[in-house]
Design an enzyme around this catalytic site. Sequence first.
Site, PDB file in Angstrom:
ATOM      1  N   LYS A 227      -9.652  -8.695   7.387  1.00 30.83           N
ATOM      2  CA  LYS A 227      -9.441  -9.622   8.485  1.00 30.83           C
ATOM      3  C   LYS A 227      -9.171  -8.246   9.872  1.00 30.83           C
ATOM      4  O   LYS A 227      -9.606  -8.546  10.833  1.00 30.83           O
ATOM      5  CB  LYS A 227      -7.777 -10.005   8.269  1.00 30.83           C
ATOM      6  CG  LYS A 227      -7.540 -11.122   9.135  1.00 30.83           C
ATOM      7  CD  LYS A 227      -6.184 -11.719   8.937  1.00 30.83           C
ATOM      8  CE  LYS A 227      -5.446 -11.828  10.219  1.00 30.83           C
ATOM      9  NZ  LYS A 227      -3.900 -12.423   9.931  1.00 30.83           N
ATOM     10  N   GLU A 233      -8.381   1.519   2.868  1.00 34.90           N
ATOM     11  CA  GLU A 233      -9.095   1.518   1.317  1.00 34.90           C
ATOM     12  C   GLU A 233     -10.494   0.534   1.820  1.00 34.90           C
ATOM     13  O   GLU A 233     -11.575   1.185   1.158  1.00 34.90           O
ATOM     14  CB  GLU A 233      -8.171   0.480   0.426  1.00 34.90           C
ATOM     15  CG  GLU A 233      -6.979   0.929  -0.193  1.00 34.90           C
ATOM     16  CD  GLU A 233      -5.571   0.656   0.815  1.00 34.90           C
ATOM     17  OE1 GLU A 233      -6.187   0.499   1.799  1.00 34.90           O
ATOM     18  OE2 GLU A 233      -4.559   0.806   0.478  1.00 34.90           O
ATOM     19  N   GLY A 287      -3.698 -12.903   5.202  1.00 33.31           N
ATOM     20  CA  GLY A 287      -4.325 -12.296   4.244  1.00 33.31           C
ATOM     21  C   GLY A 287      -4.460 -13.040   2.944  1.00 33.31           C
ATOM     22  O   GLY A 287      -5.627 -13.160   2.313  1.00 33.31           O
ATOM     23  N   ARG A 288      -3.214 -13.180   2.548  1.00 35.92           N
ATOM     24  CA  ARG A 288      -2.979 -13.760   0.948  1.00 35.92           C
ATOM     25  C   ARG A 288      -3.209 -15.626   1.239  1.00 35.92           C
ATOM     26  O   ARG A 288      -3.157 -15.804   0.111  1.00 35.92           O
ATOM     27  CB  ARG A 288      -1.704 -13.584   0.643  1.00 35.92           C
ATOM     28  CG  ARG A 288      -0.578 -13.866   1.327  1.00 35.92           C
ATOM     29  CD  ARG A 288       0.657 -13.069   1.111  1.00 35.92           C
ATOM     30  NE  ARG A 288       1.786 -13.367   1.984  1.00 35.92           N
ATOM     31  CZ  ARG A 288       2.019 -12.883   3.404  1.00 35.92           C
ATOM     32  NH1 ARG A 288       1.298 -11.623   3.667  1.00 35.92           N
ATOM     33  NH2 ARG A 288       3.114 -12.903   4.063  1.00 35.92           N
ATOM     34  N   GLU A 373       4.558 -10.904  -1.572  1.00 37.29           N
ATOM     35  CA  GLU A 373       4.382 -10.307   0.025  1.00 37.29           C
ATOM     36  C   GLU A 373       4.948 -11.574   0.885  1.00 37.29           C
ATOM     37  O   GLU A 373       5.191 -11.097   1.974  1.00 37.29           O
ATOM     38  CB  GLU A 373       2.701 -10.130   0.079  1.00 37.29           C
ATOM     39  CG  GLU A 373       2.551  -9.312   1.395  1.00 37.29           C
ATOM     40  CD  GLU A 373       1.390  -8.832   1.412  1.00 37.29           C
ATOM     41  OE1 GLU A 373       0.200  -9.407   1.967  1.00 37.29           O
ATOM     42  OE2 GLU A 373       0.868  -7.618   1.057  1.00 37.29           O
ATOM     43  N   HIS A 404       0.630 -11.019 -27.696  1.00 35.36           N
ATOM     44  CA  HIS A 404       0.510  -9.899 -28.437  1.00 35.36           C
ATOM     45  C   HIS A 404       0.892  -8.891 -27.786  1.00 35.36           C
ATOM     46  O   HIS A 404       0.765  -7.673 -28.118  1.00 35.36           O
ATOM     47  CB  HIS A 404      -0.833  -9.738 -28.904  1.00 35.36           C
ATOM     48  CG  HIS A 404      -1.138 -10.869 -29.831  1.00 35.36           C
ATOM     49  ND1 HIS A 404      -1.054 -10.659 -31.246  1.00 35.36           N
ATOM     50  CD2 HIS A 404      -1.680 -11.982 -29.747  1.00 35.36           C
ATOM     51  CE1 HIS A 404      -1.328 -11.949 -31.766  1.00 35.36           C
ATOM     52  NE2 HIS A 404      -1.880 -12.602 -30.971  1.00 35.36           N
ATOM     53  N   LYS A 513       1.730   2.850   4.449  1.00 30.09           N
ATOM     54  CA  LYS A 513       0.499   3.021   4.845  1.00 30.09           C
ATOM     55  C   LYS A 513       0.505   4.177   5.904  1.00 30.09           C
ATOM     56  O   LYS A 513      -0.261   5.146   6.222  1.00 30.09           O
ATOM     57  CB  LYS A 513      -0.088   1.892   5.638  1.00 30.09           C
ATOM     58  CG  LYS A 513      -0.359   0.806   4.858  1.00 30.09           C
ATOM     59  CD  LYS A 513      -1.117  -0.468   5.584  1.00 30.09           C
ATOM     60  CE  LYS A 513      -1.175  -1.903   4.882  1.00 30.09           C
ATOM     61  NZ  LYS A 513      -1.560  -3.139   5.674  1.00 30.09           N
TER      62      LYS A 513
HETATM   63  O1  F6P Z   1      -1.181  -4.770   2.420  1.00 32.25           O
HETATM   64  C1  F6P Z   1      -0.969  -5.793   3.392  1.00 32.25           C
HETATM   65  C2  F6P Z   1      -2.321  -6.367   4.004  1.00 32.25           C
HETATM   66  O2  F6P Z   1      -2.135  -6.757   4.963  1.00 32.25           O
HETATM   67  C3  F6P Z   1      -2.212  -8.053   3.106  1.00 32.25           C
HETATM   68  O3  F6P Z   1      -1.418  -8.828   3.662  1.00 32.25           O
HETATM   69  C4  F6P Z   1      -3.790  -8.158   3.185  1.00 32.25           C
HETATM   70  O4  F6P Z   1      -4.305  -9.253   2.306  1.00 32.25           O
HETATM   71  C5  F6P Z   1      -4.651  -6.826   2.991  1.00 32.25           C
HETATM   72  O5  F6P Z   1      -3.631  -5.756   3.549  1.00 32.25           O
HETATM   73  C6  F6P Z   1      -5.711  -6.422   3.474  1.00 32.25           C
HETATM   74  O6  F6P Z   1      -5.892  -6.792   5.160  1.00 32.25           O
HETATM   75  P1  F6P Z   1      -7.305  -6.624   5.657  1.00 32.25           P
HETATM   76  O7  F6P Z   1      -8.095  -7.903   5.302  1.00 32.25           O
HETATM   77  O8  F6P Z   1      -7.053  -6.684   7.181  1.00 32.25           O
HETATM   78  O9  F6P Z   1      -8.191  -5.456   5.111  1.00 32.25           O
END
Ligand code: F6P
Length: 549
Positions: A227, A233, A287-288, A373, A404, A513
């Site tokens: 987003k 990452e 995001g979620r 979250e 198990h 972060k």
């Molecule tokens: O870890 C927090 C977060 O903002 C989540 O809510 C989101 O899904 C994820 O990082 C990824 O964010 P982005 O889509 O901006 O890379």
Amino acid sequence: MTGIWTSTRSICTKVARQDLSARYPTDLPAWRALKTHYRDDMKSSSLRTLFAEDSRRADEFSVVSGDLLLDYSKNHLTGTTRDLLLELAKEAGVAEAIEDLFSGKHVNTSEDRPALHIALRSKISDQVAVETPGVIEIWAVLTRMEKFVTAIQEGELRGHTGQDLTDIVNIGIGGSDLGPVMASRALRQFWRPGMNFHSVSNVDGTQLVDLTESLNPAQTLFVVCSKTFTTQETMSNAAAAREWIAGTLGADAVKEHFAAASTNQEAMDAFGINADYRFGVWDWVGGRYSLWSSIGLSLALVIGMEHFQSLLSGARRMDMHFRQAAAEENMPLLLAMISVWYNNFFGVETHAILPYDNRLDRFPAYLQQLQMESSGKGVRSDNRPVTVATGQVIWGEAGSNAQHSFYQLLHQGTRFVPVDFILPVRSSGATTAQQDLAIANCLAQSEALMEGHASADTCRAHPGNRPSSTIVFESLTPETLGQLIALYEHKVFVENVIWGTNPFDQFGVELGKKLAASLEDAVSTDRPYEGQNASTQRLLERVKRLRST
Ligand code: F6P
């Protein structure tokens, strides 16, 4: 069935709007009544007795929505409990909150914006918050997605060397990974022949290294889902993937081997994403909650747009149920209130999600983010501290692997862990003897948890009386998966309304972060650590020593 809200009326047509958000749940009469009810009637309730006293209990405490049946009869509740829980929901303003959600009110108070994942799966004729900037673009983006997906599938768009793009790699993290990954695994039987789904999320880079060993770059399309297009990452994985493509096919190939979903046009430009290969997202999609947007592109590429649309329709069906069904028949509302009951009155801290279908193996992880979250909050929407426990620790695993692993604790341990069993009865579209085994195991486990087993040998005795709900549906299709996900989204929403918290922000993830960004320098260069934490300092020294040998 009698409820506090009459079953002939929608739960959204209730009491006049009042200043509901200012009230603590503990101040509500129903909360106090539930406390007394718990103490006097339910603290030592016996599930076996509840069933013995009511031959219709399994019917009485089951509800159907669309393709899903929720049997919540094996929970510590009676008709009185349910009435009181629904009364609590009413007093807390759940009906008004649902309307606020659907009408595009700024329910995400801390970020002053609406949360419009429901608009993403609505039909334009539903007119869900269409006046909110961006909403009207939803259908145009879906149409562009459809064209793109079809062009890849039909070979109109190919890779740099002219080969078909058959291997889709989703690069994202959090909601930009868990949704596409969970849904693509769940919908494995709908993958188009010849298409493959892969994903890369973790920061350490090993996933991509392992994946590229078996991928043909000429047939690989990376879909960078972010987003913000700034997430560390995702950006580091995307940069490494770009290097791989440029290194194997040449720098010119990047524009044919990368697509993206993001709000951040500038960053997509800077990365080199082809204008025709990028799809918009809006800031009012969390995001979620974003699988329904172009963050679902990699999924759509693998299952096809028709199935992606069915996923949206399934979710819409649950949305309509949530908005219109009477309280005592409202599945997300009931699921939420049972969870509040355990969380806030029994003092339960965790909740297990146990799907009896390996294709739902990432569903517990998906719900972990959705629930934890969204609900891991200590401050209310009105900025006052919460006065009750919020959220639960969500965990789980696909059965029967889980049996198990940790079922010993569920059956004989000292913890009280409510469980949701999720049971598609024909996951791969067919009935097989092995699936019969899975179904038998699921039903056996919920029965064993409840009934227990007496034995003179205490080590072999099962105390029983352990609660569970079971969600049953015919088969794992895009339509049913959409309903299932939306069910839990709305469940989380209702819980947050009760607690007075905002399910749509996640500031708790920011500090770590920020610190990671500042520590990166200390890890990768000779520059000293500038923080004050003695333990971090010592660990860093150790890391550097180990790396130098
Ligand atoms: O870890 C927090 C977060 O903002 C989540 O809510 C989101 O899904 C994820 O990082 C990824 O964010 P982005 O889509 O901006 O890379």
